[in-house]
Scaffold this active site. Sequence first.
Site, short mmCIF file in Angstrom:
data_model
loop_
_atom_site.label_atom_id
_atom_site.label_comp_id
_atom_site.label_asym_id
_atom_site.label_seq_id
_atom_site.Cartn_x
_atom_site.Cartn_y
_atom_site.Cartn_z
N ASP A 57 -40.97 -19.85 8.30
CA ASP A 57 -40.32 -18.70 7.34
C ASP A 57 -38.76 -18.70 7.50
OD1 ASP A 57 -40.70 -16.46 5.72
OD2 ASP A 57 -41.12 -15.01 7.06
N ASP A 200 -36.53 -6.04 10.97
CA ASP A 200 -37.31 -6.86 10.12
C ASP A 200 -38.81 -6.77 10.30
OD1 ASP A 200 -37.51 -9.01 7.74
OD2 ASP A 200 -38.80 -9.80 9.89
N GLU A 240 -35.82 -1.91 7.38
CA GLU A 240 -36.04 -2.65 6.15
C GLU A 240 -37.61 -2.50 5.63
OE1 GLU A 240 -37.51 -6.95 4.26
OE2 GLU A 240 -37.99 -6.20 6.37
N HIS A 297 -32.40 -12.24 0.26
CA HIS A 297 -33.09 -13.59 0.37
C HIS A 297 -34.53 -13.42 0.04
CE1 HIS A 297 -33.98 -10.85 3.98
NE2 HIS A 297 -35.21 -11.69 4.16
N GLN A 354 -43.02 -9.11 -5.62
CA GLN A 354 -41.64 -9.32 -5.75
C GLN A 354 -41.28 -10.39 -7.03
OE1 GLN A 354 -39.90 -10.69 -1.97
NE2 GLN A 354 -39.88 -8.28 -1.16
#
Length: 498
Positions: A57, A200, A240, A297, A354
């Site tokens: 990832d 994160d 986030e 990103h 997304q």
Amino acid sequence: MKNQVQLITYVDRLGGCRDGRDLARLKRLLSEPSAPLAGVFGGVHLLPFFHAIDGADAGFDPIDHTQVDPRLGGWADIKALTEDLDVMGDVIVNHMSSESPQFLDYSEKGEASAYAGLFLTLDAVFPQGASERELLSVYRPRPGLPLTYATLQSGERRILWTTFTAAQIDIAVHHPQGRAYLASILRTFADNGIRMVRLDAVGYAIKKAGDSCFMMPETFEFIGEFAAEARALGIEVLVEIHAYFQRQIEIAARVDWVYDFALPPLVLHAFNFRTAAALKRWIAIRPTNALTVLDTHDGIGIIDIGANASDRAAHPGLVPPEELDELVERIHAASQGQSRKATGAAASNLDLYQVNCTFFDAMGRDETAYLLARAIQFFLPGVPQVYYVGLLAGHNDMDLLARSQVGRDINRHYYGEAEIARDCARPVVRRLIELIKLRNRHPAFGGEFRVEPGGDQELYLRWQQGNAWAALRIDFATQSHELSYSDTAGAPQAFAFS
């Protein structure tokens, strides 16, 4: 943290070549007087630079979170970067790599391992077993369950908790080993000058049987505890979270900083539907302890302005569902269908909420509209961040997408030094850099913000501090616009978008 625009970048994708000197190159690019980006930014968010940057990832599955990937440089290079800029790093609190020393030890020794309690298994969360209803109540914006069946090297068979991928094993953040692991990351960051961290995937860090396992009261308690540890070391914390907009407002009231993830789709909505109504509704209620972004990103979030999936009728979105669907289609059309190849079920996508596309391509490569979108971002209260591809008005990288078959790679281009210099000479990039410098240096942006009255098609934003002022006017119906500001003598000046 300075109230100045920050850069978001991967170290190796902005002039890097993974020869051990990429961090030094980045410092020169951002600080050396002759460099094209010297003095442009007040800070930089370094996307995962840990060992290893090329896992399952793109670095968000660290093998060793306290080691800089030697292909980029070392901790001395990070510390040198902090001499000129505020530096933010990621703390990946939810999981670590299946290749980490801790997990390999657990795999080899099973329950005899010192790390046996560090990794979450199904029965650690559901000791009495899990019903179908309980498993289906677990929130996960990705297909399937957050679980992976595994046979350890010891021969033991376990069902591991894996929120994101099978290579990212969730950790027990309250286990002594989990606490020690996360504390070691914070100490290492603090020792090397990092003064801001992004948590994160923290919304998934706490698991509780019978609950959603996402942003529960227990999650807030954990965030508060972790943030207190960070503050004791002089580190600010950014949380986030992609979530329903009202949820984001609630979260912002309880943490240091959040992202304004609603802003990118709302700006696109304003330009596509030629109305400022939804955007102005959000500006009236949005949290101001926000990092404003148009691109990161990851992809362009849709969930952030849509209805609450648990009760759409009682909790509508910032835009009607039919307009949200149409917005996605218009992004695909603006990008000549490229974003469709990288979004949804295409290209091994994990995030279904997304749209994967560069922001410049999402706006149909309209340079004036793109700069106006950046002006909106810079005028809203908060600290702006600009993603490296967006800084260079980057196009979708279809070659990288074809090679990797990872949807988000469409917006993760590798720039060589010559390409950076060439793009910095493009008029749209030169004007964006001028706009960033105006936002960083004009005293009005340290004063009072207000939205002036106007119709649904108009957006009029103004900052004032003493005699210093800056104002942005956009009529989305006609696309007429003006950005004006006072000079040192108080006389009005105009910013040229084209």
